[in-house]
Design a protein around this motif. Sequence first.
Motif, mmCIF file in Angstrom:
data_model
loop_
_atom_site.group_PDB
_atom_site.id
_atom_site.type_symbol
_atom_site.label_atom_id
_atom_site.label_comp_id
_atom_site.label_asym_id
_atom_site.label_seq_id
_atom_site.Cartn_x
_atom_site.Cartn_y
_atom_site.Cartn_z
ATOM 1 N N ARG A 1 -10.529 4.935 3.377
ATOM 2 C CA ARG A 1 -10.000 6.156 3.967
ATOM 3 C C ARG A 1 -10.977 7.285 3.712
ATOM 4 O O ARG A 1 -11.434 7.439 2.575
ATOM 5 N N SER B 1 -7.468 -5.548 11.591
ATOM 6 C CA SER B 1 -7.604 -4.178 12.064
ATOM 7 C C SER B 1 -6.233 -3.575 12.332
ATOM 8 O O SER B 1 -5.198 -4.236 12.219
ATOM 9 N N SER B 2 -6.247 -2.309 12.725
ATOM 10 C CA SER B 2 -4.993 -1.623 13.013
ATOM 11 C C SER B 2 -4.289 -2.226 14.224
ATOM 12 O O SER B 2 -3.054 -2.167 14.315
ATOM 13 N N ALA C 1 0.826 -1.200 0.000
ATOM 14 C CA ALA C 1 0.000 0.000 0.000
ATOM 15 C C ALA C 1 0.863 1.254 0.000
ATOM 16 O O ALA C 1 1.958 1.273 0.571
ATOM 17 N N CYS D 1 -7.139 -6.748 -2.737
ATOM 18 C CA CYS D 1 -6.793 -6.050 -1.510
ATOM 19 C C CYS D 1 -7.674 -4.807 -1.401
ATOM 20 O O CYS D 1 -8.009 -4.176 -2.418
ATOM 21 N N ASN D 2 -8.032 -4.453 -0.182
ATOM 22 C CA ASN D 2 -8.974 -3.351 0.022
ATOM 23 C C ASN D 2 -8.655 -2.597 1.296
ATOM 24 O O ASN D 2 -8.225 -3.185 2.292
ATOM 25 N N THR D 3 -8.893 -1.303 1.259
ATOM 26 C CA THR D 3 -8.887 -0.499 2.468
ATOM 27 C C THR D 3 -9.844 0.663 2.268
ATOM 28 O O THR D 3 -10.416 0.843 1.178
ATOM 29 N N HIS E 1 -4.991 1.892 9.385
ATOM 30 C CA HIS E 1 -6.128 1.462 8.578
ATOM 31 C C HIS E 1 -6.352 -0.033 8.615
ATOM 32 O O HIS E 1 -5.403 -0.806 8.463
ATOM 33 N N ARG F 1 -0.132 -8.466 8.802
ATOM 34 C CA ARG F 1 0.348 -7.186 8.281
ATOM 35 C C ARG F 1 1.709 -6.876 8.870
ATOM 36 O O ARG F 1 1.994 -7.247 10.020
ATOM 37 N N SER G 1 -10.046 -9.961 7.171
ATOM 38 C CA SER G 1 -9.751 -8.573 7.498
ATOM 39 C C SER G 1 -8.829 -8.541 8.707
ATOM 40 O O SER G 1 -8.817 -9.455 9.536
ATOM 41 N N MET H 1 -7.237 -3.480 6.933
ATOM 42 C CA MET H 1 -6.967 -3.989 5.593
ATOM 43 C C MET H 1 -7.772 -5.258 5.386
ATOM 44 O O MET H 1 -8.015 -6.016 6.335
ATOM 45 N N ARG H 2 -8.188 -5.471 4.154
ATOM 46 C CA ARG H 2 -9.068 -6.600 3.857
ATOM 47 C C ARG H 2 -8.629 -7.295 2.570
ATOM 48 O O ARG H 2 -8.056 -6.674 1.678
#
Length: 115
Positions: free
Chosen positions: A99, A52-53, A24, A95-97, A32, A71, A50, A34-35
């Motif tokens: 914002r 999480s942070s 990313a 991949c997805n996020t 963020h 991650r 998914s 991430m998925r």
Amino acid sequence: QVYLRESGGGLVQAGGSTRLSCAASGINFKIHPMRWYRQVPGKERELVASISSDGSTNYTESVKGRFTISRVNPRNTVYLQMNSLKSEDTAVYYCNTARTGLMYWGRGTQVTVSS
């Protein structure tokens, strides 16, 4: 601008393993979620995993115990380790996020599991 670039995947035998990576840029990655999603032709995109942070994870039922999302914040990278692959795992993986209320997607990487 946010960029997500997937790599990995390809052709894998049933029962085998592979690892997907998503690099990313353009975001403060460490804050963020991430998925990973996947999609097969004619079907809706499905959320696979998914993270999480804070590192907590969730998985769709069909991949629990076989897939692991992780991650590495200093590398701005999220991974999907896929083990014990089945033919039904064949899909394009994205991949997805998100914002500021917007969703961002990579271009996807094909995973094909041969039986």
